[in-house]
Design an enzyme around this catalytic site. Sequence first.
Site, mmCIF file in Angstrom:
data_model
loop_
_atom_site.group_PDB
_atom_site.id
_atom_site.type_symbol
_atom_site.label_atom_id
_atom_site.label_comp_id
_atom_site.label_asym_id
_atom_site.label_seq_id
_atom_site.Cartn_x
_atom_site.Cartn_y
_atom_site.Cartn_z
ATOM 1 N N GLY A 90 0.874 -1.173 0.000
ATOM 2 C CA GLY A 90 0.000 0.000 0.000
ATOM 3 C C GLY A 90 0.901 1.209 0.000
ATOM 4 O O GLY A 90 1.866 1.259 -0.753
ATOM 5 N N SER A 122 5.760 -5.465 -1.228
ATOM 6 C CA SER A 122 5.768 -4.055 -1.631
ATOM 7 C C SER A 122 6.139 -3.135 -0.449
ATOM 8 O O SER A 122 7.279 -3.190 0.016
ATOM 9 C CB SER A 122 4.411 -3.729 -2.257
ATOM 10 N N ALA A 123 5.222 -2.330 0.076
ATOM 11 C CA ALA A 123 5.544 -1.460 1.217
ATOM 12 C C ALA A 123 6.039 -2.287 2.406
ATOM 13 O O ALA A 123 6.950 -1.878 3.132
ATOM 14 C CB ALA A 123 4.327 -0.639 1.625
ATOM 15 N N HIS A 159 8.594 -3.342 -7.037
ATOM 16 C CA HIS A 159 7.967 -3.034 -8.342
ATOM 17 C C HIS A 159 8.986 -2.382 -9.281
ATOM 18 O O HIS A 159 8.652 -1.441 -9.996
ATOM 19 C CB HIS A 159 6.771 -2.084 -8.176
ATOM 20 N N GLU A 194 8.704 -7.324 -10.270
ATOM 21 C CA GLU A 194 7.491 -8.034 -9.851
ATOM 22 C C GLU A 194 7.608 -9.520 -10.195
ATOM 23 O O GLU A 194 7.773 -9.870 -11.376
ATOM 24 C CB GLU A 194 6.262 -7.430 -10.531
#
Lengths: 235, 235
Positions: A90, A122-123, A159, A194
């Site tokens: 997020g 991700s985050a 990413h 990714e």
Amino acid sequence: MKKLLIASTSTVHGKAYLEYMLPELSEHFKGINEILFIPYARPSGITYDEYTEKAKIGFGKINIRIKGIHEFKNNFEAVNNAKGIFVGGGNTFLLVKQLYEHKLISVIKNVVENGVPYFGTSAGSNITGLTMQNTNDMPIVYPPSFNTFGFINFNINPHYLDPDTNSTHMGETRETRINEYHTLNTTPVLGLREGSWLQVNGSKVVLKGKLHARLFEQNKPAKELPPETDLSYLK
Amino acid sequence: MKKLLIASTSTVHGKAYLEYMLPELSEHFKGINEILFIPYARPSGITYDEYTEKAKIGFGKINIRIKGIHEFKNNFEAVNNAKGIFVGGGNTFLLVKQLYEHKLISVIKNVVENGVPYFGTSAGSNITGLTMQNTNDMPIVYPPSFNTFGFINFNINPHYLDPDTNSTHMGETRETRINEYHTLNTTPVLGLREGSWLQVNGSKVVLKGKLHARLFEQNKPAKELPPETDLSYLK
């Protein structure tokens, strides 16, 4: 002994949430039937409940229950009793601000250093590095610090995107941004595409998945690293 | 009376640095033969001297001299004696950190509010908004605050990019990022495409250039605004 999976993304194109990682996750959380989920990064601003529901569906496929940290009365107890931890993606600024506000940085760091398996996407992967300074996210809130867990001795750019050579857009490429970081900072940065992830076992850090990752170090040309590269030497 | 040009980018594809803006810049800085340049954003990490040289070449074509703020002994005097100010693009986090460290926020704000013409591109445009929270840049340094000049009553997202409908990349689109901002903040955000700029005269703010801009407001669908739209009402 530290045990982490640090993934570039939760979802690869054309597959369901977490689907591409399920075999790895089964192995990573072997013998564990419930995991603590940290929904603070709120992708697209969804609520903690909505995000936790999504994680429940993802992990349900490998028969692991998920409980959101917001469902507990006491955050510290939730972390200290956790058998495994999943921090979803997020907005990294929001995630880090919430972790500081709930005073969870040192609490989570402690249990993970002591062997509670951690999974980040991700985050949630960004914050496993020394700082969150190679996030791609927009600074929608002001965190009290950019310092993060430092489970690995470098930073992650999740990413990771190669420059689009056909683009007429004049905004900076990802590589330009990371190079700007290195004009002022010495920490190595791993651009994780990714579908790639890092597997951490104690001090051993290995690149997993089918793709190369791109390593940026200060005053050196960027390097393409193949899967199974041992990154333990980096710092 | 405030007088600003707030441009999405310094350079449009296929043209030289500042070239597409030169007629506007001639008019904006009419009668002014020297402008103060703030090179703090250091695009690609170039030095203040290198960046100032680039600005000199750009403005040389309309016979305006450029002097970098780092060439002055006293920063405050440099700003207080400036006939015009140009803040170039690069990294917004670095720009804002340097402005705070040099205690220049209120000094620049004061002269611009009192009529010294200001020109900003990219990061230099971001900081004309209420906060820098809609920058696209990487947080390569930690500024003491995200609050910026507030010459306009909303925020700017420069180099606005429409979603690529053919992309298989799972990272957030620009629109998703701005919507995440609006789950936590009320300030409107204007997505300014490359080739667009705002012209500010006192309290009047008008969209210029040939392209539409995309306006994001909390709890409203995004709107496409044509050139010459008066944005003075926004706050």
